[in-house]
Design an enzyme around this catalytic site. Structure first.
Site, PDB file in Angstrom:
ATOM      1  N   TYR A   1      36.212   0.004  72.412  1.00 37.56           N
ATOM      2  CA  TYR A   1      36.577   1.355  71.978  1.00 37.56           C
ATOM      3  C   TYR A   1      38.086   1.531  71.983  1.00 37.56           C
ATOM      4  O   TYR A   1      38.682   1.983  70.989  1.00 37.56           O
ATOM      5  CB  TYR A   1      35.938   2.409  72.886  1.00 37.56           C
TER       6      TYR A   1
ATOM      7  N   SER B   1      43.907   7.717  71.813  1.00 40.29           N
ATOM      8  CA  SER B   1      43.392   7.720  73.184  1.00 40.29           C
ATOM      9  C   SER B   1      44.370   7.093  74.152  1.00 40.29           C
ATOM     10  O   SER B   1      45.022   6.084  73.839  1.00 40.29           O
ATOM     11  CB  SER B   1      42.072   6.951  73.231  1.00 40.29           C
TER      12      SER B   1
ATOM     13  N   LYS C   1      41.146   2.096  68.773  1.00 40.31           N
ATOM     14  CA  LYS C   1      42.200   3.098  68.666  1.00 40.31           C
ATOM     15  C   LYS C   1      43.570   2.442  68.488  1.00 40.31           C
ATOM     16  O   LYS C   1      44.402   2.900  67.684  1.00 40.31           O
ATOM     17  CB  LYS C   1      42.198   4.001  69.895  1.00 40.31           C
TER      18      LYS C   1
END
Length: 326
Positions: A141, A117, A145
């Site tokens: 989040y 991401s 990643k």
């Protein structure tokens, strides 16, 4: 070529599977259906289960010994949810990914593409980034990643597997053939909220209006999901020749939320109104990518406009309930 796609019954994974099929690459789908949809796996080799299930991974490779590459799309992806449930996000995105790659190596897999991401970047003053830009993930989040990328780099340095991270920017749209699209009826991202406001005839909330952008709203690189999928096909075809472990996938153009509203209103027959609202937990000003590496190494660039992405999103939204069971 045969490819295993984890999370292959989700929005992006299923679109990647369609692009693979169209290119003569056979997808094998692994999905727990926590967020994925069984309908998106119809007509494809499909295994229902978790990426951390070692015996299941063994079974997949025993029954499909010609799998050459794995595309790892399985993840939880909603930023505010990650703020509310960081343990759940680290478990799903990091712990299970570690188990997954361990199972892959045990089964002789030597190639993996990881769905990463752009949220891991710290953007410069002009809001642009490239693959060498500094990293500063701002939500649980995003940190999952970044942790996965670092973990995979360590693993590929010491074990016989090459892992390529494709850092996605902001997918919009649907498969142009309308085979798949966003599985959620009420998605939480900006375009989903615009469609909801349009359908419900209520104002759209611009969440965050004091960012250091040209109009105060967040800025994103909105890439059509089909362009994202065709980039995976290019990466699969060129995998062994790639001299990098990271490639950004975006359009190279930044669009603010207010500009996305303007584009939306150019597509629809009835414009939506806008009201301002506070930023959501975990949200950031945003960034868009410089695309030199993707062009050079993949011979790829995005081909769909933001308006086309909006149009395909609206087309899918009108069809969704007839295609999905709930």
């Amino acid at each position: 070529m045969r490819v295993l796609i984890s999370g292959g019954a989700g929005y992006i994974g299923s679109t990647v599977a369609s692009a693979c099929q169209d290119a003569g690459i056979e997808p094998v789908i692994l999905d727990s259906l926590v967020t994925g949809r069984r309908e998106f796996a119809e007509g494809r080799v499909f295994y229902e289960g978790d990426i951390s299930d070692g015996p299941l991974i063994d079974k997949i490779f025993a029954e499909n010994p010609d799998i050459e590459v794995v595309v790892h799309c399985a993840a939880l992806i909603v930023v505010p949810d990650s703020v509310a449930d960081p343990i759940g996000y680290y478990r799903a995105n990091v712990s299970k990914s570690l188990e997954f790659v361990d199972h892959l190596i045990r089964n002789g897999c030597k190639r993996m593409i990881f769905s990463s991401s752009a949220s891991i970047y710290r953007a410069g003053d002009d809001h642009t980034v490239d693959e060498d830009s500094p990293l500063a993930p701002q939500s649980p989040y995003a940190r999952t990643k970044a942790v996965c990328e670092a973990m995979f780099a360590d693993i590929s340095a010491g074990r016989p597997i090459k892992i390529l991270s494709l850092r996605y920017f902001n997918p919009i749209g649907a498969d142009p053939k309308m085979r798949t699209g966003l599985q959620l009826r009420r998605p939480s991202h900006a375009l989903g909220k615009m469609i909801e406001a349009y359908e419900d005839r209520v104002p759209f909330q611009v969440t965050g209006t004091a960012y250091p952008t040209r109009d105060g709203s967040g800025i994103r690189d909105y890439i059509h999901v089909w362009d994202l999928a065709t980039a995976h096909v290019a990466a699969l075809r060129r995998f062994d020749a790639l001299d990098t472990d990271v490639i950004n996938l975006g359009t190279g153009a930044g669009t603010t939320v207010r500009e996305l509203v303007e584009a939306f209103n150019r597509v629809v027959d009835r414009p939506i109104e806008v009201v301002e609202a506070p930023a959501r937990p975990g949200d950031v000003a945003g960034a868009y990518t410089r695309t030199d590496r993707a062009r050079r190494l993949l011979n790829w660039k995005a081909g769909h406009s933001v308006e086309e992405g909006i149009r395909h999103s609206l087309e899918w939204a009108a069809l969704r309930d007839s295609r999905l069971d709930d």
